[in-house]
Write a protein that holds these residues in place. Structure first.
Motif, short mmCIF file in Angstrom:
data_model
loop_
_atom_site.label_atom_id
_atom_site.label_comp_id
_atom_site.label_asym_id
_atom_site.label_seq_id
_atom_site.Cartn_x
_atom_site.Cartn_y
_atom_site.Cartn_z
N ALA A 122 0.73 -1.25 0.18
CA ALA A 122 -0.02 -0.06 -0.14
C ALA A 122 0.78 1.25 0.10
O ALA A 122 0.50 2.11 -0.81
N PHE A 123 1.86 1.29 1.02
CA PHE A 123 2.59 2.28 1.07
C PHE A 123 3.70 2.58 -0.34
O PHE A 123 4.02 3.61 -0.75
N MET A 124 3.94 1.49 -0.89
CA MET A 124 4.64 1.60 -2.22
C MET A 124 3.86 2.28 -3.44
O MET A 124 4.29 2.95 -4.03
N VAL A 125 2.45 1.97 -3.55
CA VAL A 125 1.73 2.68 -4.32
C VAL A 125 1.80 4.25 -4.12
O VAL A 125 1.85 5.07 -5.05
N LEU A 136 3.56 9.89 -4.61
CA LEU A 136 2.63 10.90 -4.17
C LEU A 136 3.29 11.79 -3.01
O LEU A 136 3.21 12.97 -2.91
N MET A 137 3.80 10.80 -2.07
CA MET A 137 4.49 11.33 -0.99
C MET A 137 5.70 12.11 -1.32
O MET A 137 6.25 13.09 -0.73
N ILE A 138 6.59 11.78 -2.47
CA ILE A 138 7.62 12.54 -2.78
C ILE A 138 7.29 13.72 -3.46
O ILE A 138 7.93 14.72 -3.29
N LEU A 139 6.27 13.57 -4.29
CA LEU A 139 5.61 14.70 -4.88
C LEU A 139 5.23 16.05 -3.95
O LEU A 139 5.56 17.01 -4.15
N ALA A 185 0.87 24.06 -1.44
CA ALA A 185 -0.11 24.06 -0.89
C ALA A 185 -1.45 22.97 -1.41
O ALA A 185 -1.85 21.85 -0.61
N ALA A 186 -1.63 23.20 -2.84
CA ALA A 186 -2.55 22.36 -3.39
C ALA A 186 -2.02 21.02 -3.46
O ALA A 186 -2.78 19.98 -3.28
N VAL A 187 -0.86 20.79 -3.79
CA VAL A 187 -0.26 19.70 -4.20
C VAL A 187 -0.01 18.75 -2.83
O VAL A 187 -0.25 17.65 -2.57
N TRP A 188 0.21 19.51 -1.71
CA TRP A 188 0.36 18.72 -0.46
C TRP A 188 -1.18 18.34 -0.01
O TRP A 188 -1.39 17.10 0.59
N SER A 189 -2.20 19.14 0.06
CA SER A 189 -3.29 18.65 0.13
C SER A 189 -3.79 17.60 -0.48
O SER A 189 -4.77 16.70 -0.25
#
Length: 416
Positions: free
Chosen positions: A31-34, A38-41, A74-78
């Motif tokens: 799940a975290f691999m998927v 997104l987390m890196i972005l 901020a939008a990307v973080w959200s």
């Protein structure tokens, strides 16, 4: 050493293999691999908003007439860290149901419904609700999979009904029961006077757990486990990844919030910390071994052949060619430096961060980011690059004597 290896192969490896293949841990890891891209972005977006280059903020404010340009970050973080728990609630249930051979998409959807039934929309969609999302994903998959396997709960439709409609009605009662269970639990918790279940769980369980994992002994243990497992041919990084990920996103989010508020980052130990200062070249800080072989192992032809093939992947923290080529796996000569080097480098990095010499890691560069560059990006500071360089130098010094011993062994073999 042979006796130790034989003992470990008989007693430890079978148990470790079962743990590594345990379906719940595998579901969490996958799940975290998927979500990793997104987390890196999200982390990179925050880095752009807070890039510590003199004059950068003033320049951007001047171009855009204010801080409106920060809306992008901020939008990307959200859309990434801000809803991380939502992804995890779905993906853990999805992966676990898939392993059980059940309808994975339906299970994931029911897990999402159960997650929001608990009140996730208030404060639980980001990293604060991560532990609850893991629990909901696992419990939903277990409950729904069992209920959907009961013929008594299946509403059978007449022949000729489209398959999609038939599947929907077949899962109707199991889905209703599963979500109702979580709804009942939410009602009981609210009745006990808990206004925000996610905030309360974070304060009582998740935050203390993160603090415990943030200690120096835990950092030392994590630095030991991965190379120790790899030595016996087990993918140590994958096996500890579920644990690392449970503390990773919340720790990064907490660090970012603290720094934005002008406070010190509270969490030292997280994934970018390990990727940037410990796992350089791969598990075991094997970038140091590559350099050591080029310095003192050039006369060792087998080592040089493998080293030349491993150098390019090593720059991107991929070390399987070294692990199985030299090999490092089950190689008694390299056991000590392979285990010792990450424990020493994690100690240097931990106390350098603890004392404030190097900022805490608040950005998660891709794990394939080359050493030194990763340290700069993770800490948004040149000090991070200097720390990475120091750890590389230390790793080279640790590996060099053992490469020299390998040279002597190779010369004896050639003249035998």
């Amino acid at each position: 050493m042979d006796g130790f290896i034989n003992f470990m192969e008989k007693r430890f490896i079978p148990v470790a293999s079962k743990v590594g293949a345990q379906r719940h841990l595998v579901a969490i890891r996958d799940a975290f691999m998927v979500t990793m891209p997104l987390m890196i972005l999200g982390a990179l977006a925050v880095m752009i908003n807070n890039l510590p280059i003199p004059g950068f903020q003033e320049l951007m404010n001047g171009i855009f007439g204010g801080e409106a340009w920060k809306g992008f970050g901020a939008a990307v973080w959200s859309g990434t860290f801000g809803i991380l728990s939502v992804f995890i609630a779905f993906l853990v249930a999805y992966n676990l149901a898939k392993d059980y051979g059940k309808d994975a998409v339906a299970t994931g959807a029911v897990s999402l419904a159960s997650f929001f039934t608990l009140g996730a929309a208030t404060s639980g969609m980001g990293s604060t609700g991560l532990f609850v999302a893991l629990i909901v994903g696992i419990l939903t998959a277990e409950i729904y999979s069992r209920l959907s396997g009961s013929e008594k709960l299946v509403i059978k439709m007449p022949d000729g009904v489209p398959p999609a409609v038939a599947r929907a009605f077949a899962s109707l009662l199991p889905a209703m029961i599963t979500v109702s269970i979580f709804g009942l639990f939410a009602a009981i918790v609210t009745g006990l006077g808990v206004k925000d279940m996610f905030a309360s769980f974070y304060a009582l369980v998740q935050e203390p757990f993160m603090g415990l994992a943030n200690s120096y002994p835990s950092a030392l243990l994590l630095a030991f486990i991965a190379p120790f497992l790899w030595f016996f041919g087990l993918h140590g990084a994958n096996m500890i990844d579920p644990f690392m990920q449970t503390i990773n996103a919340p720790a990064i989010a907490a660090n970012v919030k603290a720094i934005e508020a002008g406070k010190a980052a509270p969490f030292i130990v997280n994934k970018p910390f390990f990727d940037s200062f410990v796992n350089m070249g791969g598990t075991g800080v094997t970038i140091g071994l590559i350099i050591a072989i080029y310095i003192v192992g050039r006369k060792n032809k087998p080592y040089m052949i493998v080293n030349n093939l491993s150098a390019a992947p090593g720059l991107f923290n991929i070390n399987e060619p070294l692990l199985f080529g030299l090999p490092i796996v089950l190689n008694p000569l390299l056991f000590i430096p392979f285990i010792l080097t990450p424990m020493i480098t994690v100690s240097i990095a931990y106390f350098a961060t603890k004392t404030g010499i190097v900022p805490a890691a608040t950005v998660m560069p891709p794990w394939v980011t080359p050493p030194i560059i990763g340290g700069i990006l993770a800490t948004k500071s040149l000090a991070g690059g200097v720390l990475a360089a120091v750890n590389i130098a230390v790793s080279v010094l640790i590996y060099m004597p053992f490469v020299i011993m390998a040279n002597i062994q190779e010369q004896k073999r050639e003249h035998a």
